[in-house]
Design a protein around this motif. Structure first.
Motif, PDB file in Angstrom:
ATOM      1  N   GLN A 185      30.367   8.956  31.703  1.00  0.00           N
ATOM      2  CA  GLN A 185      30.008   9.179  30.372  1.00  0.00           C
ATOM      3  C   GLN A 185      31.470   8.916  29.481  1.00  0.00           C
ATOM      4  O   GLN A 185      31.560   8.647  28.082  1.00  0.00           O
ATOM      5  N   GLY A 186      32.764   9.266  29.809  1.00  0.00           N
ATOM      6  CA  GLY A 186      34.016   9.007  29.413  1.00  0.00           C
ATOM      7  C   GLY A 186      34.585   7.271  29.386  1.00  0.00           C
ATOM      8  O   GLY A 186      35.553   7.331  28.532  1.00  0.00           O
ATOM      9  N   ILE A 187      33.893   6.648  30.132  1.00  0.00           N
ATOM     10  CA  ILE A 187      34.243   5.308  30.227  1.00  0.00           C
ATOM     11  C   ILE A 187      33.742   4.636  28.974  1.00  0.00           C
ATOM     12  O   ILE A 187      32.347   4.538  29.132  1.00  0.00           O
ATOM     13  N   PRO A 188      34.139   3.698  28.146  1.00  0.00           N
ATOM     14  CA  PRO A 188      33.676   3.027  27.259  1.00  0.00           C
ATOM     15  C   PRO A 188      32.450   1.982  28.051  1.00  0.00           C
ATOM     16  O   PRO A 188      32.623   1.349  28.832  1.00  0.00           O
ATOM     17  N   PRO A 189      31.283   1.801  27.480  1.00  0.00           N
ATOM     18  CA  PRO A 189      30.376   0.983  27.991  1.00  0.00           C
ATOM     19  C   PRO A 189      30.512  -0.519  27.636  1.00  0.00           C
ATOM     20  O   PRO A 189      30.108  -1.461  28.302  1.00  0.00           O
ATOM     21  N   SER A 190      31.785  -0.765  26.747  1.00  0.00           N
ATOM     22  CA  SER A 190      31.972  -1.899  26.370  1.00  0.00           C
ATOM     23  C   SER A 190      32.666  -2.735  27.644  1.00  0.00           C
ATOM     24  O   SER A 190      32.460  -3.822  27.991  1.00  0.00           O
ATOM     25  N   GLU A 192      31.850  -2.472  30.704  1.00  0.00           N
ATOM     26  CA  GLU A 192      30.543  -2.903  31.511  1.00  0.00           C
ATOM     27  C   GLU A 192      29.827  -4.262  30.857  1.00  0.00           C
ATOM     28  O   GLU A 192      29.681  -5.064  31.501  1.00  0.00           O
ATOM     29  N   GLU A 193      29.678  -3.949  29.627  1.00  0.00           N
ATOM     30  CA  GLU A 193      29.105  -5.112  28.670  1.00  0.00           C
ATOM     31  C   GLU A 193      29.881  -6.404  28.875  1.00  0.00           C
ATOM     32  O   GLU A 193      29.354  -7.598  29.277  1.00  0.00           O
ATOM     33  N   ASP A 198      30.700 -11.828  31.185  1.00  0.00           N
ATOM     34  CA  ASP A 198      31.335 -12.682  32.115  1.00  0.00           C
ATOM     35  C   ASP A 198      30.790 -13.160  33.214  1.00  0.00           C
ATOM     36  O   ASP A 198      31.470 -14.069  34.020  1.00  0.00           O
ATOM     37  N   GLY A 199      29.572 -12.799  33.597  1.00  0.00           N
ATOM     38  CA  GLY A 199      28.909 -13.311  34.654  1.00  0.00           C
ATOM     39  C   GLY A 199      28.720 -12.307  35.911  1.00  0.00           C
ATOM     40  O   GLY A 199      28.092 -12.968  37.006  1.00  0.00           O
ATOM     41  N   GLN A 204      28.546  -6.154  41.187  1.00  0.00           N
ATOM     42  CA  GLN A 204      29.995  -6.723  40.964  1.00  0.00           C
ATOM     43  C   GLN A 204      30.793  -5.729  39.740  1.00  0.00           C
ATOM     44  O   GLN A 204      32.064  -5.451  40.247  1.00  0.00           O
ATOM     45  N   MET A 205      30.280  -5.711  38.942  1.00  0.00           N
ATOM     46  CA  MET A 205      30.632  -4.696  37.833  1.00  0.00           C
ATOM     47  C   MET A 205      31.045  -3.468  38.276  1.00  0.00           C
ATOM     48  O   MET A 205      32.017  -3.083  37.919  1.00  0.00           O
ATOM     49  N   LEU A 206      29.923  -2.944  38.927  1.00  0.00           N
ATOM     50  CA  LEU A 206      30.482  -1.377  39.538  1.00  0.00           C
ATOM     51  C   LEU A 206      31.546  -1.324  40.526  1.00  0.00           C
ATOM     52  O   LEU A 206      32.481  -0.431  40.190  1.00  0.00           O
TER      53      LEU A 206
END
Length: 299
Positions: A185-190, A192-193, A198-199, A204-206
């Motif tokens: 919750q302390g990590i900005p969702p931006s 991940e977005e 970026d594909g 992969q994002m995780l």
């Protein structure tokens, strides 16, 4: 000017007294925490007669490594006890290492997926599920030992390391989920977005974006799970009976029998049992502190 000087001097005196009190308090806490382990360490280098002397010897007169040698090369008058230590301690340490490492790894895998889901997704029953996890941590282990024993016996897992891993997982996973949920919750969702734009796929994002940022929280959760499993005695002594699954705490406690109690040998075993968690904690201490204090201050 005189008034300001007096006020400044008074503030400096108060600050000095505060520092002295904090230093004394820190010293007392350090003494309280370190004194038992220091006594354990000193006893492990004593001869048995010195450990039993009255009044007690705080500093060994004749240092010896016989107690540690008994775990690897038993000989002399302690051949019987020493051979038992050599035969059981190293397999017990291996079982503890397997159980603790597996518990930590499973906590990271399951806790990451559950913690991320609870941090980012909004679904019905989310709050109730969180409190269910929290409530499960409030049940004392001794209250669950009988049904847990019967369940594990039913599935034929008694005296298996896997039974210990499953048991430890049930007690450590709720804490891991709560810790990682707060950290995510302390990590900005931006972040991940941006990765998804970026594909990157979700996995992969995780793997490439979220987990590296959350590394302090992951290390703190893994250390908690590892140390909980490594130091457990209650479940290990009930769910295991042979060296196929006995862990180090059970083996060391077994040195106290109805016939004799090898205090110095138990002390050496206790020191050996404390070394792996201490080494890991020293190596990863900065990440552990960051993980445990994450979210305590809002920016």
């Amino acid at each position: 000017m005189i008034g300001r000087s007096t006020t400044s001097r008074g503030w400096a005196n108060r600050e000095r007294r505060r520092k002295i009190l904090l230093t004394l308090a820190g010293g007392l806490v350090a003494l309280y925490v370190l004194a038992p382990f220091s006594w354990l360490l000193l006893t492990s280098f004593m001869h048995e007669r010195d450990a039993l002397s009255v009044p007690p010897q705080w500093i060994p007169r004749d240092l010896t490594i016989e107690n540690y040698a008994a775990f690897f090369a038993p000989s002399g008058t302690r051949a019987i006890v020493g051979s038992r230590a050599a035969e059981e301690t190293l397999p017990g340490m291996a079982n503890s290492l397997i159980a603790a490492t597996a518990t930590a790894v499973l906590n990271l895998i399951l806790g990451t997926l559950a913690g991320y889901s609870l941090a980012r997704l909004r679904f019905r029953g989310r709050v109730g599920l969180l409190f269910l996890y929290l409530g499960s941590r409030m049940v004392p282990g001794i209250a669950l030992i009988v049904p847990l024993y019967l369940t594990i016996k039913t599935y034929g897992l008694l005296d298996h390391v896997s039974a210990l891993i499953i048991t430890y997982l049930t007690f450590t996973l709720p804490f891991t989920i709560w810790l990682l949920k707060s950290y995510f919750q302390g990590i900005p969702p931006s972040l991940e977005e941006a990765a998804l734009i970026d594909g990157c796929t979700w996995l992969q994002m995780l793997h490439k974006v979220l987990l590296p940022v959350a590394m302090p929280g992951l290390v703190a959760a893994a250390m908690f799970a590892f140390m909980t499993a490594w130091s457990d005695y209650l479940f290990a002594v009930i769910l295991t009976s042979t060296m196929a699954a006995k862990t180090l705490p059970v083996v060391v406690a077994g040195f106290a029998t109805d016939v004799t109690t090898e205090r110095t040998l138990m002390a050496a075993g206790g020191v050996l049992a404390a070394v792996p968690p201490l080494v890991l904690a020293f190596i990863l201490q900065s990440l552990i502190v960051q993980g445990l204090t994450a979210g305590s201050v809002k920016e």
